[in-house]
Design a protein around this motif. Structure first.
Motif, mmCIF file in Angstrom:
data_model
loop_
_atom_site.group_PDB
_atom_site.id
_atom_site.type_symbol
_atom_site.label_atom_id
_atom_site.label_comp_id
_atom_site.label_asym_id
_atom_site.label_seq_id
_atom_site.Cartn_x
_atom_site.Cartn_y
_atom_site.Cartn_z
ATOM 1 N N ALA A 165 0.830 -1.212 0.000
ATOM 2 C CA ALA A 165 0.000 0.000 0.000
ATOM 3 C C ALA A 165 0.863 1.259 0.000
ATOM 4 O O ALA A 165 0.553 2.231 -0.697
ATOM 5 C CB ALA A 165 -0.931 -0.001 1.211
ATOM 6 N N LEU A 166 1.953 1.239 0.759
ATOM 7 C CA LEU A 166 2.826 2.412 0.808
ATOM 8 C C LEU A 166 3.599 2.572 -0.491
ATOM 9 O O LEU A 166 3.866 3.701 -0.912
ATOM 10 C CB LEU A 166 3.773 2.316 2.000
ATOM 11 C CG LEU A 166 3.088 2.432 3.367
ATOM 12 C CD1 LEU A 166 4.107 2.304 4.498
ATOM 13 C CD2 LEU A 166 2.337 3.757 3.494
ATOM 14 N N TYR A 167 3.973 1.480 -1.138
ATOM 15 C CA TYR A 167 4.578 1.592 -2.466
ATOM 16 C C TYR A 167 3.626 2.327 -3.410
ATOM 17 O O TYR A 167 4.052 3.167 -4.206
ATOM 18 C CB TYR A 167 4.881 0.203 -3.036
ATOM 19 C CG TYR A 167 6.163 -0.440 -2.547
ATOM 20 C CD1 TYR A 167 7.273 0.323 -2.195
ATOM 21 C CD2 TYR A 167 6.273 -1.830 -2.458
ATOM 22 C CE1 TYR A 167 8.437 -0.271 -1.751
ATOM 23 C CE2 TYR A 167 7.441 -2.440 -2.020
ATOM 24 C CZ TYR A 167 8.520 -1.660 -1.675
ATOM 25 O OH TYR A 167 9.686 -2.246 -1.247
ATOM 26 N N ARG A 168 2.342 2.010 -3.330
ATOM 27 C CA ARG A 168 1.369 2.675 -4.206
ATOM 28 C C ARG A 168 1.165 4.136 -3.822
ATOM 29 O O ARG A 168 0.947 4.983 -4.689
ATOM 30 C CB ARG A 168 0.022 1.936 -4.156
ATOM 31 C CG ARG A 168 0.050 0.544 -4.755
ATOM 32 C CD ARG A 168 -1.354 0.003 -4.954
ATOM 33 N NE ARG A 168 -2.070 -0.160 -3.698
ATOM 34 C CZ ARG A 168 -2.049 -1.275 -2.974
ATOM 35 N NH1 ARG A 168 -1.330 -2.320 -3.370
ATOM 36 N NH2 ARG A 168 -2.744 -1.363 -1.846
ATOM 37 N N SER A 169 1.255 4.432 -2.540
ATOM 38 C CA SER A 169 0.944 5.783 -2.087
ATOM 39 C C SER A 169 2.019 6.804 -2.441
ATOM 40 O O SER A 169 1.752 8.003 -2.479
ATOM 41 C CB SER A 169 0.722 5.800 -0.561
ATOM 42 O OG SER A 169 1.947 5.712 0.147
#
Length: 212
Positions: free
Chosen positions: A100-104
């Protein structure tokens, strides 16, 4: 405790809905606080993204630093095996959060975050490698940068693929083998090592960085 609740709620919303559907209202509802409370800490969604990523990278850097401190004077094979395991384990502790943080990060101007993380991990791993019991390096900063880019980049790529546990384990073993082979290939050979070590002031790298 309020900040902890906000950070955890942000992560939960990111995992459940993705960065594009995250709003301060959704986070406030999940955290059990008012939207006004969110705005006391973060003026907009991007500031919240930034803070969550900053905390995540800070914890990740702390784990790398702690591992490197335990490996002073070890062999390069032991150092690398443990570094790969430590970094992967930190990322895989909550894999859904890592993804999720990679996407954010697409929502962020995160250059400063990456630079701060890189400074800490570079310093920790360079100090560790400089103490290796079985190797010295003529250009330690470049060797260290290459090693970390290889480990960090491979781990991210593994996360971005839908791999089985056995495939992940196999890739990580191959990654460690590859990194050890690289360090063996670029380390100073015995005659060079003797010459260079004798020519250096005590307490210095063969490269250009001071030992921490």
């Amino acid at each position: 405790m309020t900040l902890d609740a906000i950070f955890e709620a942000t992560i939960q919303v990111l995992v459940a809905d993705g960065p594009h559907r995250l709003t301060t209202t959704r986070v406030a509802e999940r955290a059990g606080v008012s939207v006004g409370t969110i705005y006391q800490y973060f003026p907009h969604k991007q500031a919240l993204f930034y803070a969550v990523n900053e905390r995540y990278l800070d914890v990740l850097a702390e784990k790398v630093e702690a591992y490197c401190r335990t490996q002073q004077g070890a062999s390069i094979e032991q150092m690398v095996d443990g570094l790969v395991t430590t970094y992967w384990s930190a990322k895989a502790e909550r894999p859904e959060v890592t993804r999720a943080l990679y996407r954010s990060v697409a929502e962020l101007d995160n250059e400063q975050l990456i630079e701060a993380f890189a400074r800490r991990t570079d310093a920790a791993t360079a100090a560790m490698l400089s103490s290796a019991s079985d190797a010295d390096f003529a250009d330690l900063p470049t060797v260290n940068l290459t090693l970390l880019a290889t480990i960090f980049g491979t781990v991210r790529n593994v996360f971005e693929r839908d791999l089985s546990a056995s495939e992940i384990s196999a890739v990580l073993r191959q990654l460690a083998l590859m990194c050890v082979a690289y360090l063996e290939a670029v380390k100073i050979t015995s005659p060079q090592r003797k010459c260079c070590i004798g020519a250096l002031p005590k307490g210095r790298f063969v490269g250009s960085l001071p030992i921490a």
